[in-house]
Design a protein around this motif. Structure first.
Motif, PDB file in Angstrom:
ATOM      1  N   GLY A 199       5.813  -8.154  -9.415  1.00  7.84           N
ATOM      2  CA  GLY A 199       4.230  -8.260  -9.535  1.00  7.84           C
ATOM      3  C   GLY A 199       2.778  -8.660  -8.408  1.00  7.84           C
ATOM      4  N   ARG A 200       3.723  -9.522  -7.175  1.00 12.10           N
ATOM      5  CA  ARG A 200       3.165  -9.785  -6.218  1.00 12.10           C
ATOM      6  C   ARG A 200       2.528  -9.304  -5.300  1.00 12.10           C
ATOM      7  N   VAL A 201       2.608  -7.405  -5.342  1.00 11.78           N
ATOM      8  CA  VAL A 201       1.563  -6.428  -4.634  1.00 11.78           C
ATOM      9  C   VAL A 201       2.195  -5.231  -6.420  1.00 11.78           C
ATOM     10  N   ARG A 202       1.350  -4.155  -5.245  1.00 14.70           N
ATOM     11  CA  ARG A 202       1.358  -2.943  -6.150  1.00 14.70           C
ATOM     12  C   ARG A 202       2.831  -2.631  -5.815  1.00 14.70           C
ATOM     13  N   VAL A 203       3.065  -1.718  -5.977  1.00 17.46           N
ATOM     14  CA  VAL A 203       4.316  -1.030  -5.167  1.00 17.46           C
ATOM     15  C   VAL A 203       3.868   0.636  -5.277  1.00 17.46           C
TER      16      VAL A 203
END
Length: 311
Positions: free
Chosen positions: A71-75
């Protein structure tokens, strides 16, 4: 779509010496980019040698990216195909693996009419609730995604952006007033990315960001602040790296990341490893870049591959 801006890396898919996906190396690549402050990562697309991955392998790397990102960056999952049914299947697998968005390329080889492209992308959108980024790269697909077609598709809020590999730096100027305010225009070409940004682009889905994410971030920040001389200077520092990576992609990128200690340089046929002369050229460019501009793992540690490049 505030997260769909800046330089977003198109990650390579690492393979071990047996030709299998190296998930440990892949996780390190993801962590490096997260530590550099990117808003999103792209997996299973052009740089990721998507055409050589089985559907199961594609699902594996999307899941691995989601598990690493937490959840720290979008994939953003590449899920393109020149078969609409196969593109839908890849999209559904990416959804099941936890992707945040889909990157879907114009069908290649088939040379579809614009009406066929519209129906292709609408069918994919109908198979998922995830947002979709379109990918126009005429050098690989032969047929371009016409401006009128893009504007038509963008009327659906599910289509949130374009990865523009056309090299047409004036395209944002033509399109901005015709597109919804939240629709994002991202360059897909590192060499012209700064010019694309200056003409109204929102960012770049990038290969070179895999090597120098902080420098790419500084270019984008300088451009946003109107500090164009600074942005041009930083871009000039990236120019030799951009040029050498573009010659043999993604083999050159993989070798550069090998020099930095991230992964083996292995590729899958029909892509092969670089020739000795090409390896020497990549090593020379890497050796000429300041340490602080190069990618490093989240703990700041590097294996001694870089010293080999500088020896």
């Amino acid at each position: 779509m505030s997260w769909l801006t800046g330089y977003i890396p198109d990650l390579p898919t690492p393979f071990d010496e047996d030709g299998e996906i190296d998930l440990k190396a892949f996780a390190k690549l993801c962590e490096c980019q997260i530590a550099a402050g990117v808003s999103a990562i792209v997996v299973g697309e052009t740089t990721g040698e998507a055409s050589t991955l089985t559907p199961a392998e594609h699902c594996t790397i999307v899941h691995a990216a989601v598990e690493t990102a937490r959840g720290r960056v979008r994939v953003i999952a590449g899920a393109g195909s020149n078969s609409t049914s196969q593109a839908i299947e890849l999209t559904r697998r990416a959804v099941a693996a936890g992707a945040d968005a889909i990157l879907s390329v114009v069908p290649y080889y088939n040379k579809p009419m614009q009406a066929g492209m519209v129906r292709h992308f609408q069918a994919i959108a109908g198979s998922t609730d995830l947002p979709i980024i379109l990918h126009d790269i005429p050098a690989r697909t032969v047929r371009e995604l016409a401006d009128d077609t893009l504007v038509q598709l963008a009327q659906s809020r599910q289509f949130i952006g374009l990865r523009d590999g056309s090299g047409d730096i004036a395209r944002p100027l033509r399109l901005r007033a015709l597109l919804p305010s939240g629709f994002r225009l991202l360059s897909g070409d590192d060499a012209t990315a700064l010019s694309y940004l200056v003409h109204g682009g929102d960012g770049c889905i990038s290969s070179v960001s895999n090597i120098a994410p902080l420098l790419c971030r500084a270019i984008f920040s300088s451009c946003q602040q109107g500090r164009l001389p600074a942005a041009r200077y930083l871009q000039s520092r990236l120019a030799p790296l951009t040029a050498v990576l573009a010659k043999e992609s993604p083999a050159a990128l993989k070798y550069a990341l090998c020099l930095l200690g991230f992964m083996h340089p292995n590729t899958r046929l029909p892509i092969v490893e670089l020739s000795p002369a090409a390896k020497a050229e990549v090593a020379s460019v890497i050796a000429g870049i300041d340490d602080e501009d190069l990618a490093c793992r989240s703990d700041g540690w590097r294996e001694p591959y870089l010293s080999r490049a500088r020896s």
